[in-house]
Design a protein around this motif. Structure first.
Motif, mmCIF file in Angstrom:
data_model
loop_
_atom_site.group_PDB
_atom_site.id
_atom_site.type_symbol
_atom_site.label_atom_id
_atom_site.label_comp_id
_atom_site.label_asym_id
_atom_site.label_seq_id
_atom_site.Cartn_x
_atom_site.Cartn_y
_atom_site.Cartn_z
ATOM 1 N N HIS A 72 0.747 -1.115 -0.104
ATOM 2 C CA HIS A 72 0.209 -0.093 -0.224
ATOM 3 C C HIS A 72 0.864 1.186 0.034
ATOM 4 O O HIS A 72 0.303 2.223 -1.123
ATOM 5 C CB HIS A 72 -1.142 -0.438 0.907
ATOM 6 N N GLN A 73 1.324 1.547 0.554
ATOM 7 C CA GLN A 73 3.127 2.761 0.501
ATOM 8 C C GLN A 73 3.027 2.284 -0.551
ATOM 9 O O GLN A 73 3.252 3.866 -1.126
ATOM 10 C CB GLN A 73 3.631 2.290 2.183
ATOM 11 N N GLN A 74 4.125 1.940 -1.425
ATOM 12 C CA GLN A 74 4.385 1.119 -2.304
ATOM 13 C C GLN A 74 2.900 2.490 -3.760
ATOM 14 O O GLN A 74 3.805 3.135 -4.472
ATOM 15 C CB GLN A 74 4.780 0.875 -2.934
ATOM 16 N N ASN A 98 0.950 7.000 -7.257
ATOM 17 C CA ASN A 98 -0.072 7.044 -7.203
ATOM 18 C C ASN A 98 0.719 8.917 -7.037
ATOM 19 O O ASN A 98 0.151 10.050 -8.150
ATOM 20 C CB ASN A 98 -1.039 7.148 -6.803
ATOM 21 N N GLN A 99 1.204 9.503 -5.849
ATOM 22 C CA GLN A 99 0.990 10.655 -6.293
ATOM 23 C C GLN A 99 2.662 11.540 -6.589
ATOM 24 O O GLN A 99 2.846 12.914 -6.648
ATOM 25 C CB GLN A 99 1.791 10.975 -4.488
ATOM 26 N N ARG A 105 3.043 10.506 -9.278
ATOM 27 C CA ARG A 105 2.165 10.271 -10.334
ATOM 28 C C ARG A 105 1.067 12.234 -11.012
ATOM 29 O O ARG A 105 1.159 12.685 -12.034
ATOM 30 C CB ARG A 105 1.480 8.925 -11.664
ATOM 31 N N GLN A 106 0.909 12.044 -9.538
ATOM 32 C CA GLN A 106 -0.102 13.169 -9.818
ATOM 33 C C GLN A 106 0.305 14.202 -9.850
ATOM 34 O O GLN A 106 0.707 15.957 -10.322
ATOM 35 C CB GLN A 106 -0.849 13.466 -8.392
ATOM 36 N N ALA A 107 1.955 14.790 -9.003
ATOM 37 C CA ALA A 107 3.401 15.650 -9.233
ATOM 38 C C ALA A 107 3.530 15.532 -10.706
ATOM 39 O O ALA A 107 3.692 16.731 -11.292
ATOM 40 C CB ALA A 107 4.418 14.901 -8.032
ATOM 41 N N LEU A 108 3.284 14.924 -11.231
ATOM 42 C CA LEU A 108 3.926 14.779 -12.848
ATOM 43 C C LEU A 108 2.711 15.488 -13.507
ATOM 44 O O LEU A 108 3.396 16.825 -14.505
ATOM 45 C CB LEU A 108 4.832 13.519 -13.607
ATOM 46 N N HIS A 109 1.622 15.361 -13.246
ATOM 47 C CA HIS A 109 0.570 15.420 -13.988
ATOM 48 C C HIS A 109 0.170 17.050 -13.903
ATOM 49 O O HIS A 109 0.047 17.227 -14.617
ATOM 50 C CB HIS A 109 -0.761 14.680 -13.850
#
Length: 166
Positions: free
Chosen positions: A140-142, A147-148, A150-154
């Motif tokens: 879950h941590q990975q 996801n975090q 990916r959101q930062a890159l997005h």
């Protein structure tokens, strides 16, 4: 012929060639002949034949003596009073011991040695809390970190571009 040799040396050596030095060299020393390491004794034909006959006779006597001793030893061991006879029951008991009891004995010895020298592997069972914690950390941590990221890159590349170009 001497002139041709000197001409070849002069061409090969060039400025290093000195005909006077070449002529002044003394001839190489002759090798010394060494004395023989041991004195050589030459036997006459009769002495050689007597020596060969004596060696042959000695070897023949030794072989016949050894063969006679071996023959006596074999006869002594084959004497009927020296032979040990077994009853049929004793033979079957020995065969039974060899083929059935020996593997059982070998297995018991092997088990005892394994127990003595090879410790049993320690079982390291996780408790329920430890199991939940390891699943949280390993999976879950990975997933949340990915996801975090990916959101930062997005946010950095896609969202900023969308604002500039409506």
């Amino acid at each position: 012929q001497r002139g041709v040799r000197e001409e070849c040396k002069r061409r090969l050596l060039g400025p290093l060639y000195d005909p006077v030095e070449d002529e002044a060299k003394p001839p190489p020393p002759k090798p010394k002949t060494l004395p023989p390491l041991h004195a050589v004794q030459v036997l006459s034909r009769e002495d050689e034949e007597t020596l060969m006959r004596r060696l042959y006779d000695q070897r023949w006597d030794r072989a016949t003596r050894f063969g006679a001793q071996q023959e006596q030893e074999i006869k002594k061991n084959l004497h009927p009073l020296r032979q040990k006879t077994m009853a049929r029951v004793e033979q079957e008991a020995l065969i039974d011991k060899l083929h059935e009891h020996q593997p059982q004995h070998d297995k018991s010895v092997m088990d005892r040695l394994l127990h003595k020298y090879v410790p049993a592997p320690a079982s390291k069972r996780l408790t329920a809390d430890q199991e939940v914690e390891s699943v949280q950390r390993m999976y879950h941590q990975q997933v949340t970190e990915r996801n975090q990221h990916r959101q930062a890159l997005h946010q950095k590349y896609v969202s900023s571009r969308d604002r500039r170009w409506p």
